[in-house]
Write an enzyme that holds these catalytic residues in place. Structure first.
Site, PDB file in Angstrom:
ATOM      1  N   GLY A  14       0.825  -1.203   0.000  1.00 57.23           N
ATOM      2  CA  GLY A  14       0.000   0.000   0.000  1.00 57.23           C
ATOM      3  C   GLY A  14       0.863   1.258   0.000  1.00 57.23           C
ATOM      4  N   SER A 128       0.832  -7.245  -9.304  1.00 58.36           N
ATOM      5  CA  SER A 128       2.002  -8.108  -9.164  1.00 58.36           C
ATOM      6  C   SER A 128       3.299  -7.350  -9.365  1.00 58.36           C
ATOM      7  CB  SER A 128       1.951  -9.251 -10.167  1.00 58.36           C
ATOM      8  OG  SER A 128       3.138 -10.009 -10.054  1.00 58.36           O
ATOM      9  N   LYS A 183      -4.773 -13.120 -11.244  1.00 57.99           N
ATOM     10  CA  LYS A 183      -3.625 -12.892 -10.334  1.00 57.99           C
ATOM     11  C   LYS A 183      -3.332 -14.167  -9.551  1.00 57.99           C
ATOM     12  CE  LYS A 183      -0.241 -11.344  -8.107  1.00 57.99           C
ATOM     13  NZ  LYS A 183      -0.172 -11.197  -6.739  1.00 57.99           N
ATOM     14  N   HIS A 186      -1.640 -16.423 -11.870  1.00 65.55           N
ATOM     15  CA  HIS A 186      -0.284 -15.883 -12.034  1.00 65.55           C
ATOM     16  C   HIS A 186       0.600 -16.423 -10.904  1.00 65.55           C
ATOM     17  CE1 HIS A 186       2.757 -13.065 -10.541  1.00 65.55           C
ATOM     18  NE2 HIS A 186       2.971 -12.697 -11.787  1.00 65.55           N
ATOM     19  N   ASN A 187       0.105 -16.327  -9.690  1.00 65.64           N
ATOM     20  CA  ASN A 187       0.897 -16.801  -8.557  1.00 65.64           C
ATOM     21  C   ASN A 187       1.158 -18.301  -8.639  1.00 65.64           C
ATOM     22  OD1 ASN A 187       0.707 -14.197  -7.673  1.00 65.64           O
ATOM     23  ND2 ASN A 187       0.096 -14.714  -5.597  1.00 65.64           N
ATOM     24  N   GLU A 190       3.731 -18.870 -11.033  1.00 66.84           N
ATOM     25  CA  GLU A 190       4.965 -18.448 -10.330  1.00 66.84           C
ATOM     26  C   GLU A 190       5.492 -19.609  -9.459  1.00 66.84           C
ATOM     27  OE1 GLU A 190       4.505 -14.611  -8.189  1.00 66.84           O
ATOM     28  OE2 GLU A 190       5.114 -15.688  -6.388  1.00 66.84           O
TER      29      GLU A 190
HETATM   30  C1  6PG Z   1       3.533 -10.874  -6.937  1.00 66.14           C
HETATM   31  C2  6PG Z   1       3.731 -12.055  -6.072  1.00 66.14           C
HETATM   32  C3  6PG Z   1       3.219 -11.822  -4.694  1.00 66.14           C
HETATM   33  C4  6PG Z   1       3.649 -12.926  -3.738  1.00 66.14           C
HETATM   34  C5  6PG Z   1       2.592 -13.989  -3.672  1.00 66.14           C
HETATM   35  C6  6PG Z   1       3.090 -15.367  -3.406  1.00 66.14           C
HETATM   36  O1  6PG Z   1       2.958 -11.099  -7.977  1.00 66.14           O
HETATM   37  O2  6PG Z   1       3.943  -9.780  -6.590  1.00 66.14           O
HETATM   38  O3  6PG Z   1       3.072 -13.160  -6.631  1.00 66.14           O
HETATM   39  O4  6PG Z   1       1.852 -11.642  -4.789  1.00 66.14           O
HETATM   40  O5  6PG Z   1       4.891 -13.393  -4.051  1.00 66.14           O
HETATM   41  O6  6PG Z   1       1.749 -13.597  -2.645  1.00 66.14           O
HETATM   42  O7  6PG Z   1       3.461 -15.477  -2.110  1.00 66.14           O
HETATM   43  P1  6PG Z   1       3.731 -16.858  -1.395  1.00 66.14           P
HETATM   44  O8  6PG Z   1       4.901 -17.461  -2.088  1.00 66.14           O
HETATM   45  O9  6PG Z   1       4.053 -16.440  -0.004  1.00 66.14           O
HETATM   46  O10 6PG Z   1       2.492 -17.687  -1.474  1.00 66.14           O
END
Ligand code: 6PG
Length: 463
Positions: A14, A128, A183, A186-187, A190
């Protein structure tokens, strides 16, 4: 003078978004539950530079120009509902509330419907890029009404990251929960990207017996080619980082991974939707099993492993990682494609591939290929059907198989690598042994099966 918008919740994300907005000449009202945090932010950012502190929610809302735009950056879950109730009570018809946290998309669908009843616009906005992204330019994935999007577009386009053509990494994803859904996926992508890299690192370290510096060099080299991405780049940097005493930081980090739940949500959602996202669940479970450190120590004491030096080359690992990455994205995109149909979001996968090119954690050169594929064939249900990835897979799948085989022979756990291969071998199989499953179901439970010839459902009297 009225403020252009307000930010509630001044924890890292934020605070950084508020500063980013102020850098772009917006007058930003800021409010935090504990006033000390607000004061601290003003101290670090500087007075009279666009951040306007408030210590009372009523005054904060009253200071905003109409229609009011309020960005919530509070903890997802019950915290968001509590703040939302208070804020909505102070807003008027036509005002816009944006939830920029990592909220669960079904909560966003519920909140949007409730806000709409009150004549308010609710936007669930995926953001993100971590701390740095929020401060300097994140990828932004808003979900909500077209009317709300048109009002917030001029503001948030200014602070978003830039794609490969220098356009803003933001666009309306779809109605209600669409932004938070993508999102979330996306995670999850990730998680898989990270897990694949971790497994390849482990193969290099234990299988190829490479030193940190050597691995760092390999990752830096990979970052110049098809694997070019933020996660490959930081992995190279992590591998060679030494502390003040000259020790590699990576080597004293406990091998027990945490998570905040978005990967779990994605797995649960793919189970609900009936989508086979093998690797997403595998990446979540890989984190879970890493956290069973004590049990792993006990059990490993009974089962000795003999590391065999593998004959794999760095080139093979690179090609395997690239093939696995394609398969991971095939799963993630398929999930979005099917969810978009179910929830009537009409998600534009070309736009999504463009938005993810900058600012976000999975940003990669790779996303330009996805962008081009969806530009040509917007309704492609699986990227493995595209001419481009068909060729890429056929060039690299042999190496993925070899790496997977070596991992198995050397007792190296590789859940993401193996699950990507399993996904491929299943989705690329015209026939599967599921006829036997259906026969067994019908045998013991009269569940019926479908006949190949006419698709008719039938129960056979087996005995
Ligand atoms: C982003 C990240 C961010 C964070 C996730 C995953 O896009 O900026 O994805 O949102 O890294 O919350 O976190 P965890 O690995 O703790 O689940």
């Amino acid at each position: 003078m009225k403020n252009n918008l307000g930010v509630i919740g001044l924890a890292t994300m934020g605070a950084n978004l508020a500063q980013n907005l102020a850098d772009h000449n917006f007058r930003v009202a800021i409010y935090n539950r504990t006033g000390a945090r607000t004061e601290e932010l003003i101290k670090t950012y500087g007075k009279d530079r666009g951040l306007v502190p408030f210590y009372n929610l009523k005054d904060f809302i009253a200071s905003l120009e109409k229609p009011r735009v309020v960005l919530l950056m509070v903890q997802a879950g019950a915290g968001t509902d509590a703040v939302l109730e208070e804020v909505c009570g102070l807003l008027q018809k036509g005002d816009i509330v944006i939830d920029g946290g990592n909220s669960f998309f079904k909560d966003t669908i519920r909140r949007e419907a409730a806000a709409r009843e009150k004549g308010l616009n609710f936007v669930g906005m995926g953001v993100s890029g971590g701390e740095e992204g929020a401060r300097r330019g994140p990828a932004i994935m808003p979900g909500g009404s077209l009317a709300a999007w048109e009002k917030i577009k001029p503001i948030f386009s200014q602070i978003a990251a830039k794609d490969f053509k220098n356009d803003c990494c933001i666009n309306l994803i779809g109605a209600n929960g669409a932004g938070h859904f993508v999102k979330m996926v996306h995670n999850a992508i990730e998680y898989v990207d990270m897990q694949l890299i971790a497994e390849i690192y482990w193969m290099m370290k234990l299988g190829l017996r490479l030193k940190n510096e050597q691995m760092a060099e390999i990752f830096a080299k990979w970052n110049k080619d098809k694997l070019n991405s933020y996660l490959i780049e930081i992995t190279g940097k992590i591998l060679k980082t030494k502390d003040k005493k000259g020790k590699y930081v990576l080597d004293y980090i406990l091998d027990s991974a945490g998570n905040k739940g978005t990967g779990k949500w994605t797995s649960l959602e793919s189970l609900d939707l009936g989508v086979p996202s093998f690797s997403i669940s595998a990446a979540v479970f890989a984190r879970y099993i890493s956290a069973f450190k004590k049990e792993r120590i006990k059990i490993s004491g009974y089962y000795k492993k003999n590391w065999i030096k593998t004959r794999l080359s760095a080139k093979q690992l690179e090609k395997a990682l690239y093939a696995a990455k394609i398969l991971a994205y095939a799963q993630g995109y398929e999930l979005i494609y099917l969810a978009s149909k179910k929830y009537n979001w009409n998600i534009n996968l070309k736009e999504l591939s463009r938005i993810w090119q900058g600012g976000c954690i999975i940003r990669a050169k790779f996303l330009d290929n996805l962008y081009r594929i969806f530009k040509e064939t917007p309704n492609l249900e699986n990227i493995l059907l595209s001419k481009y990835f068909r060729a890429e897979i056929s060039k690299n799948i042999k190496d993925l198989r070899e790496v997977a085989a070596q991992a198995i022979k050397n007792s190296l756990p590789a859940p993401a690598i193996l699950s990507c291969l399993t996904y491929f071998d299943s989705i690329a199989s015209k026939n599967l042994p599921a006829n036997l499953l259906q026969a067994q179901r019908d045998f013991f439970g009269a569940h019926t099966f479908q006949k190949k010839v006419d698709g008719e459902f039938f129960h056979y009297q087996w005995e």
